[in-house]
Design a protein around this motif. Structure first.
Motif, short mmCIF file in Angstrom:
data_model
loop_
_atom_site.label_atom_id
_atom_site.label_comp_id
_atom_site.label_asym_id
_atom_site.label_seq_id
_atom_site.Cartn_x
_atom_site.Cartn_y
_atom_site.Cartn_z
N ALA A 186 13.69 48.48 7.41
CA ALA A 186 13.90 47.75 6.10
C ALA A 186 14.16 46.48 6.33
CB ALA A 186 14.87 48.59 5.37
N ALA A 187 15.28 46.27 7.27
CA ALA A 187 15.33 44.82 7.42
C ALA A 187 14.42 44.08 8.22
CB ALA A 187 16.42 44.93 8.64
N ALA A 188 13.44 44.59 8.73
CA ALA A 188 12.28 43.56 9.21
C ALA A 188 11.25 43.29 7.96
CB ALA A 188 11.55 44.69 10.00
N VAL A 189 11.14 44.10 7.04
CA VAL A 189 10.21 44.01 5.91
C VAL A 189 11.02 43.02 5.07
CG1 VAL A 189 9.37 45.02 3.88
CG2 VAL A 189 9.12 46.03 6.08
N ARG A 219 3.53 35.36 0.23
CA ARG A 219 2.89 34.43 1.05
C ARG A 219 3.34 34.59 2.61
NH1 ARG A 219 1.65 28.36 0.50
NH2 ARG A 219 1.44 27.62 2.69
N ALA A 220 4.63 35.02 2.73
CA ALA A 220 5.10 35.36 4.22
C ALA A 220 4.59 36.58 4.57
CB ALA A 220 6.39 35.15 4.20
N ARG A 221 4.35 37.79 3.76
CA ARG A 221 3.89 39.09 3.72
C ARG A 221 2.33 38.91 4.29
NH1 ARG A 221 7.59 39.78 -0.02
NH2 ARG A 221 6.01 40.23 -1.69
N VAL A 222 1.67 38.28 3.56
CA VAL A 222 0.06 37.98 3.70
C VAL A 222 -0.04 37.31 4.99
CG1 VAL A 222 -2.26 37.09 3.10
CG2 VAL A 222 -0.42 38.26 1.65
N ALA A 223 0.77 36.28 5.42
CA ALA A 223 0.42 35.53 6.64
C ALA A 223 0.71 36.53 7.80
CB ALA A 223 1.37 34.51 6.63
N ALA A 224 1.82 37.19 7.74
CA ALA A 224 2.17 38.21 8.76
C ALA A 224 1.22 39.08 9.01
CB ALA A 224 3.28 38.90 8.47
N MET A 225 0.60 39.73 7.99
CA MET A 225 -0.59 40.66 8.04
C MET A 225 -1.78 40.28 8.35
SD MET A 225 0.51 43.73 7.19
CE MET A 225 -1.14 44.82 6.83
N ALA A 263 2.01 49.16 3.69
CA ALA A 263 2.54 49.95 2.81
C ALA A 263 3.94 49.26 2.58
CB ALA A 263 2.67 51.28 3.09
N ALA A 264 4.68 49.15 3.64
CA ALA A 264 6.05 48.65 3.45
C ALA A 264 6.23 47.47 2.75
CB ALA A 264 6.82 48.73 5.00
N PHE A 265 4.97 46.59 3.26
CA PHE A 265 4.99 45.09 2.39
C PHE A 265 4.87 45.19 0.90
CE2 PHE A 265 4.27 42.29 6.37
CZ PHE A 265 5.70 42.17 6.55
N GLY A 266 4.40 46.45 0.37
CA GLY A 266 3.60 46.61 -0.96
C GLY A 266 2.37 46.50 -1.27
N PHE A 267 1.73 46.38 -0.26
CA PHE A 267 0.22 46.22 -0.26
C PHE A 267 -0.43 47.67 -0.29
CE2 PHE A 267 1.02 42.51 2.61
CZ PHE A 267 1.08 41.45 1.47
N LYS A 271 -3.96 50.06 0.01
CA LYS A 271 -4.86 50.36 1.05
C LYS A 271 -5.94 49.36 0.91
CE LYS A 271 -7.48 53.84 3.49
NZ LYS A 271 -7.67 55.18 3.69
N ALA A 272 -6.40 48.72 -0.25
CA ALA A 272 -7.46 47.98 -0.41
C ALA A 272 -7.14 46.44 -0.08
CB ALA A 272 -7.94 48.15 -1.84
N GLU A 273 -5.97 46.17 -0.31
CA GLU A 273 -5.44 44.91 -0.07
C GLU A 273 -5.38 44.84 1.54
OE1 GLU A 273 -2.41 43.09 -3.26
OE2 GLU A 273 -1.85 44.86 -2.38
N THR A 274 -4.71 45.86 2.19
CA THR A 274 -4.71 45.88 3.79
C THR A 274 -6.08 45.70 4.43
OG1 THR A 274 -2.62 47.08 3.37
CG2 THR A 274 -3.76 47.22 5.53
N LEU A 275 -7.04 46.50 3.60
CA LEU A 275 -8.46 46.55 4.32
C LEU A 275 -8.96 45.15 4.05
CD1 LEU A 275 -9.83 50.08 3.54
CD2 LEU A 275 -8.98 49.27 5.61
#
Length: 99
Positions: A23-26, A33-39, A65-69, A71-75
């Motif tokens: 939770a702290a890491a997320v 923008r930061a979450r997409v860049a990390a992924m 999933a923890a970032f709120g994406f 499955k389609a976004e992650t793929l």
């Protein structure tokens, strides 16, 4: 890639990576923008050997999933990285005069 990611986090090469719960890491990635860049970076790291191992896929799915994406976004993020890698290889071929 790990050295680049450490630099982006402001960590020196010999400094240990801080340990924190999920939770702290997320929450450290405080914008989409930061979450997409990390992924994108994590997908690149997972594909560094030109393959995505099932264990790597599972970790990325959990982080996505923890970032709120969805499955389609992650793929879709993985697909973008695959296309980027292909373009980099294509550019290298052109520069070597092989294509």
């Amino acid at each position: 890639m790990v050295a680049l990611m450490r630099a982006e986090m402001g960590l020196s090469p010999d400094e240990p990576v801080p340990v924190m719960d999920e939770a702290a890491a997320v929450s450290a990635f405080d914008s989409r923008r930061a979450r997409v860049a990390a992924m994108l970076e994590l997908n690149g790291l997972g594909l560094a050997d030109a393959e995505m191992a099932p264990e790597e896929e599972a970790v990325l799915a959990r982080i996505g999933a923890a970032f709120g994406f969805s499955k389609a976004e992650t793929l879709g993020q993985r697909d973008w990285v695959l296309r980027q890698v292909a373009l980099v290889h294509e550019a290298g071929t052109m520069m070597m005069g092989e294509g």
